[in-house]
Design an enzyme around this catalytic site. Structure first.
Site, PDB file in Angstrom:
ATOM      1  N   LYS A 120      -6.923  16.644  46.854  1.00  0.00           N
ATOM      2  CA  LYS A 120      -6.151  17.727  46.732  1.00  0.00           C
ATOM      3  C   LYS A 120      -6.506  19.007  47.145  1.00  0.00           C
ATOM      4  O   LYS A 120      -7.874  19.169  47.041  1.00  0.00           O
ATOM      5  CB  LYS A 120      -5.603  17.970  45.255  1.00  0.00           C
ATOM      6  CG  LYS A 120      -4.643  16.992  44.651  1.00  0.00           C
ATOM      7  CD  LYS A 120      -3.200  17.249  45.144  1.00  0.00           C
ATOM      8  CE  LYS A 120      -2.680  18.150  44.816  1.00  0.00           C
ATOM      9  NZ  LYS A 120      -2.550  18.360  43.371  1.00  0.00           N
TER      10      LYS A 120
ATOM     11  N   SER B 101      -9.213  18.888  42.627  1.00  0.00           N
ATOM     12  CA  SER B 101      -8.714  18.514  41.401  1.00  0.00           C
ATOM     13  C   SER B 101      -9.920  17.579  41.170  1.00  0.00           C
ATOM     14  O   SER B 101     -10.560  16.924  41.738  1.00  0.00           O
ATOM     15  CB  SER B 101      -7.418  17.570  42.033  1.00  0.00           C
ATOM     16  OG  SER B 101      -7.372  16.500  41.102  1.00  0.00           O
TER      17      SER B 101
ATOM     18  N   GLU C 137      -1.196  30.621  42.629  1.00  0.00           N
ATOM     19  CA  GLU C 137      -0.441  29.983  41.308  1.00  0.00           C
ATOM     20  C   GLU C 137      -0.975  31.143  40.195  1.00  0.00           C
ATOM     21  O   GLU C 137      -0.397  31.508  39.480  1.00  0.00           O
ATOM     22  CB  GLU C 137      -0.859  28.587  41.003  1.00  0.00           C
ATOM     23  CG  GLU C 137      -0.267  27.810  41.794  1.00  0.00           C
ATOM     24  CD  GLU C 137      -0.888  26.232  41.471  1.00  0.00           C
ATOM     25  OE1 GLU C 137      -0.241  25.572  40.898  1.00  0.00           O
ATOM     26  OE2 GLU C 137      -1.963  26.124  42.088  1.00  0.00           O
TER      27      GLU C 137
ATOM     28  N   HIS D 222      18.291  32.473  50.168  1.00  0.00           N
ATOM     29  CA  HIS D 222      18.477  31.048  49.417  1.00  0.00           C
ATOM     30  C   HIS D 222      17.560  29.984  49.624  1.00  0.00           C
ATOM     31  O   HIS D 222      17.736  28.965  49.270  1.00  0.00           O
ATOM     32  CB  HIS D 222      19.919  30.802  49.489  1.00  0.00           C
ATOM     33  CG  HIS D 222      21.159  31.780  49.485  1.00  0.00           C
ATOM     34  ND1 HIS D 222      21.717  31.735  48.155  1.00  0.00           N
ATOM     35  CD2 HIS D 222      21.448  32.726  50.261  1.00  0.00           C
ATOM     36  CE1 HIS D 222      22.528  32.784  48.430  1.00  0.00           C
ATOM     37  NE2 HIS D 222      22.436  33.150  49.525  1.00  0.00           N
TER      38      HIS D 222
END
Lengths: 463, 463, 463, 463
Positions: B284, B278, B291, B157
């Protein structure tokens, strides 16, 4: 409301809406035979290995056997206030055997328990589908055998293309469903691995004997990594895919029944037992079973999509999202088993209108390929032969006649290679006879295919 | 615009918009190696069996070999005015060898030709995926071997549950991808059957030798029913399913990388080579490859949906709808091969922050199960042990301390069964060591699992 | 390889395989008109508000206009080494106007930029689809008007049910596509909100004027929350759904064309311009455009599935997964626009075989409902009337005759309510005339429906 | 077994397996309120128009009202031997009012009846979803109002990007669900058209008054083409799409709750009422409701796919495949309503750990954009500013410090434009304050957005 197995740490109580939302007893009760058999195997092993007292193990096993019997008889009601099938059975066991019941969960977690139950269920259901597919295969083969020799048009693009044997057409479906049978009869590697002993995620913390329970439950081995084992649902996804593909095959046959049953085709007569009428139009006889089978294909595809979308992007190991694995699978299993049964019933009793089929097979334009092949064998390159034939066909369409109705002279205007022998070829019987290679529609090939299929079927049925 | 192979009968010409709409050369050119190899095998057989003159066969084969070489070099452009790859190659052959080219299509239809080409393509691509999966498996095993002994939290979980070995976690992915490898390496029955010779639908009308071409092309046998053979796309659907499932596995690993790379977890450091920055936020470092792999899962599921919806409800035999089989498959193959490569590269170079992992593994609450197990072994039924532990945990949460920080006295207030020996058990090392069964996370078990995996991998790599 | 806009912090360089894997220039170049128009609006506003020097803004706008013109002419190649359309255009701008180009990105991030570009694209493409649907609607209405008065069988369950007007049948499709038109012509709320100014996620850090750019770009307002704005792809999902549903409608019409074009139905003759032949069977005339449209439905459904699966479970705000939004949408847009064009062309030129349609409409069993209705009007409860009619139908089937061929006496054996007046009712014309309510198939109702449709269409076309 | 309404023509009886397979009473009983209200409206109109005796109409209406009351009380059992809800209610009516019951079906077919029932159901359920979404919106707005001023990290790529207000983050979800509300509250055109009167396919053969029944049932008009009306399920597909998209939004929020509830993030504390424990790990507190909502997204997507696949390629008009429209819709409606309720409950009671959020917001690297913006405002082109900032960030990462910890001197080594004023900017408060444009995260903007949202919500709630 009942005390939860994990209540110890909590001070507040679970919201009623969460109780309702998260319960699974309304559907996972379906797993009770698997759950109990898994627990019996686990209890026996715990006793044998001395992890719990042997007498406790015996008491537990005995209690579980009785619960199983009662549930199978339907004499034991379910408690909706206990969230799932596991808690229900554990509670029943507690009522019946008292304190010993509390020892059953030793060395086991709900995570490996549910993985086991579900895998057992999928294994067994795959077997049921395979078995029922044999019945459908028998029907198709029987009808093909019965109608051996009947000609009909073969279609591409739903346009008449070349004459074929009705038996050959039916045997095309035999091949589709034979592939499905192979998939359901075959258990891929991870269906052979028992997950019990994987604990919550890290492996059981007791010296249990995993191979012992695995063997008792019919597995050939155990899973190799506990974290994978409690989060793996590949076997369910694969079942859903196999079910969707098999249902798609059924939908293709159903589509043909719908088309063949139109007044315009008139190739089949629907049996009263497998068609329905209309509440408004008294003359109607509708191919509802075929339409329903075709329509239900959507849900089997949807069920597959459902699980794949659920699995996407889940981190290891067990996540509650996985509770969503069962309903799509139960639904696809039920849909598929029902659809196989219906199509077997329908195909068994459907009437083939052999006169209509035979007449349609005589459409002379379907012999054009044979003329082109003839020219090719006489030495004309295939592409030129195709061209010549095309022109003669255009002539026939203009006149509304068949190729065989053209005179030799007319034909020879387009190619001097055409001789008297052409006329013997321009019949559907000759056309079919010529496709005399393995897999082709020549009667000898089709008979041989049916004989081999019969042999294979007998073997498959024995097991 | 060019003369069509089927122009003979038609008087009007094809609409330009239909030309554009129905062309497939923009994507089916991908099949040229398969198409040419299939044609060479067919020509050789036609010559050997005397269906076409042996010299013509030789000329054709020679011409095809040269076309293949030119296409592989990229020196031969495609003609968009010829609708598909088959017509392109036939036209090229005509230009190069003249009239003999027209004989190649003898005893063959585009329907069995495209079924062959596509099945060959799927067979070969399955092999490529299997081969590339071995590289990913090697990376995972290597990283697991390198980090043997490092502890980390295991999650259920997405909550910390019990300590595990990092190697054990990595080996969970090894097991997933091993299953995928098995699926791609295994060729199901109908992938072993060559469809060539099925003609348009009824079987070729020439005495061709189907087994000869089948064997030359690497098939072990031939399809059993011509009508099924030209309309069967099960092998493509199965590839698409296997690809979607494998990509889902990749998405799960990708999700973990995304989570582990957050500042909050800090379990991994992304390599510069496998992360991006970025345009607006200079600080970043984004896990873009992970992704993208996760995001691309959608398209592999969508591609599967696409073909299943296309196949649903199609009557026999070939329908033009089947042209829609290729693009989803090409896209899933490319997506999956690219994703495997990226994840292998990322996992090979990612930095594991062993300090953070180890610290997190020391979260004392993760030892609660061990306390409960201890009580169980002392004779308390598991459910009661769970209850006692729950209360002690609640105490710890209140105080913000670990279980081991409670005094013996405090513990004994909740259960007299607790003794001094408890303290030796309340460490992550002890916890891990205790899960000493096959598939468990105890170091010895993990080492053994890695050794067996290494052995299997060497064997698999040798083929 | 080129310097990345975010290279500052990185020491290692990006892996080649990641470059290839993560590039989007191969497909997002499609967005160049939107990207440039968005940049022009942004530059103008930056200049007007004094955020960048007005001269710089002018130089930028001028440069962008020229780049747009060159790209539209196709005279400006794309650089594959620059990852996306934004970087390509920025680089071009830099080459052309020098340092000023660097100021364009002020107060803007790629996150809000791409959200803008894509929303603009979806808005415009929705408009194109709506416009092209009007052409298809015109064709359907025109054919319905041309064939007013022709009778044909209406089907339920693909069984003949009741006679209808061909025009009524065609107008059923008119209604379907009118709904699609409404969906594509209507811009839901978030399509009216300009996302520019949302920055990377938190809003631009400069005092930009969001309403100014919004209005210039045709939006009526701006998005209300920056974090939502950069991660919202609802508009794309909605487009994909609308496209799939419209393509499903096309597939239904396509299915009917396929069935109607069979020899058995013979309701339509395919125009040469919109059908194709067979490479092997010279006589074939195949409904390929209809089959392709039906087959391509799979991909539009698959594209919808693809995006929904990608979006599922993504945390806020922008994630690289969202790059996967474009290819499915571009593909569905192209597929749908192509399919509408093809079906408009096909329906415009298809030949209706009015003799066959009319003959089929005379199937006397289709008048059974009228007999049942007659009995009902005479006072028999509907269910009993249905029963009586059913028996008379069974008699007709047995004899192979129509209801009107039964004698009055025979009929009266089953119900004394039947009188002489029944015979005037048992014709297809009478049957059709009787369904004289709005939406019904009576000629007057159908004419009125066509007139209103014509009126609506003229209005819709004027915009 | 019971006599079918269409038995007249049939001699054989329906197979038991078909009875079971084709029944829908097990699920379409859900439609009883709609079915009865539709029948009452129909009966009233039949009486008013004199199509059936007024007394019969009165008797029928009275009988139906009583049946409705009994069914609502649950005191009336269903008969499984009657295939669907319509037959059940008709049979009940027959038992209660005798012969008059037989007149109710005058001028109506099951085809338009079921289209009506289902459309009424979808209309009403859309209203329920819209209403429940308002509750969720209220919760989100309330929590945003309560926590106004709390800072937290805003994320892109799940990496910390820029500080934002927690309220701003919550309001991003407000915007998503406001869009969903708009879709469910809005009834597209064909939901406003009553299909009753379309008959089986060709229109009713009686002079019924369609507008009268339409108005009584809450429709503003009637469908325009009977053939379309009985085969249209667009409204159901659209509901399924809207449900899937709304559930995807819920899944995104759920994913964040799962991540935020980890020990590592620690941003939220799960309320006992909305989390569950572990049967094996007493310390666990699992975000089950969020996981279930995320997991159930799969089924809402699957349900949409199910119906789309079912509709693909169906010829006009009604086909039995359409029976498959209901279960996916009922399931998605139930899933979505349950998920909205659960997420409203969870979000209402979840604890935000403001200390953890605020600390995390202070991560100094999130201020890099502000430094870059500062340089841009000082005149440096944005791309160069980004570069300079990148280098300073690299320095910070190396040293493990924040930007504000660098000395002015060090900064000026990279750009002489940096002055003392920089230090006032390098705080999260300053960063947030600067994004002061509509939709931005500056406190004033967020407050204003909340005020407008409050106003909108009050209006929407009033209706």
């Amino acid at each position: 409301m009942t005390r939860k197995p994990w209540q110890g740490r909590f001070s507040g109580k679970t919201s009623n809406i969460l109780e309702r939302f998260s319960q699974s007893i309304s559907f996972d009760r379906e797993l009770f035979p698997q759950d109990i058999r898994g627990s019996i195997a686990h209890a026996r092993m715990l006793g044998e290995r001395g992890i719990i007292p042997k007498e406790d193990a015996a008491v537990i096993m005995d209690g579980l056997e009785k619960i199983l019997a009662d549930l199978e008889k339907g004499s034991q009601p379910w408690r909706e206030d206990l969230e799932d099938v596991h808690m229900n059975i554990e509670a029943l066991l507690g009522e019946r055997v008292g304190e010993a019941a509390g020892r059953l969960h030793t060395g086991r977690s709900r995570n490996d328990q549910v993985a086991l139950d579900f895998k057992l269920y999928v294994r067994e259901t795959s077997g049921h589908v395979a078995r029922d597919l044999l019945k459908l295969l028998e029907v198709l083969l029987k009808r093909a055998e019965e109608h051996f020799g009947i000609l009909m048009p073969g279609y591409t693009h739903t346009q008449r293309a070349q004459p074929v044997l009705l038996s050959h057409h039916l045997m095309a479906y035999f091949e589709m469903f034979r592939r499905d049978h192979a998939e359901f009869a075959f258990l891929p590697a991870n269906m052979e691995e028992c997950p019990l002993g994987s604990g919550a995620l890290a492996g059981a913390g007791f010296p249990i004997d995993r191979m012992m329970t695995a063997r008792e439950l019919g597995f050939s081995t155990v899973t190799r990594n506990s974290m994978d084992a409690v989060s793996d649902r590949d076997f369910a996804a694969r079942f859903l895919f196999n079910a969707a593909l098999c249902q798609i095959h059924l939908s293709r046959m159903a589509e043909e029944i719908v088309i063949w049953a139109t007044s315009e085709f008139g190739f089949v007569t629907l049996p009263d037992a497998f068609s329905t009428g209309s509440s408004m139009m008294p003359q109607k006889k509708n191919p509802d079973p075929a339409e329903l089978v075709r329509g239900k294909t959507g849900r089997t595809i949807g069920n597959l999509m459902s699980l794949l979308a659920t699995l996407k992007g889940l981190p290891l190991t067990y996540n509650r999202d996985l509770q969503e694995d069962k309903e799509p699978l139960f639904d696809s299993a039920k849909t598929l088993l029902g659809s196989i049964e219906i199509m077997a019933g329908l195909m068994d009793s459907i009437g083939f209108n052999t006169r209509r089929l035979t007449e349609a097979a005589e459409d002379p334009l379907m012999l054009a390929t044979d003329l082109a092949d003839y020219l090719t064998l006489k030495g004309l390159p295939f592409r030129n032969a195709h061209e010549v034939t095309g022109k003669l066909v255009a002539l026939c369409v203009e006149r509304g006649c068949g190729l065989a109705a053209l005179s030799l002279e007319e034909m020879r205007k387009h190619s001097g290679l055409i001789g008297e022998d052409i006329f013997g070829l321009l019949t559907p019987e000759a056309s079919v006879a010529k496709r005399d290679i393995p897999g082709g529609t020549a009667p000898g090939q089709v008979r041989s295919a049916m004989e081999k299929a019969r042999e294979w079927l007998e073997t498959a049925r024995r097991g």
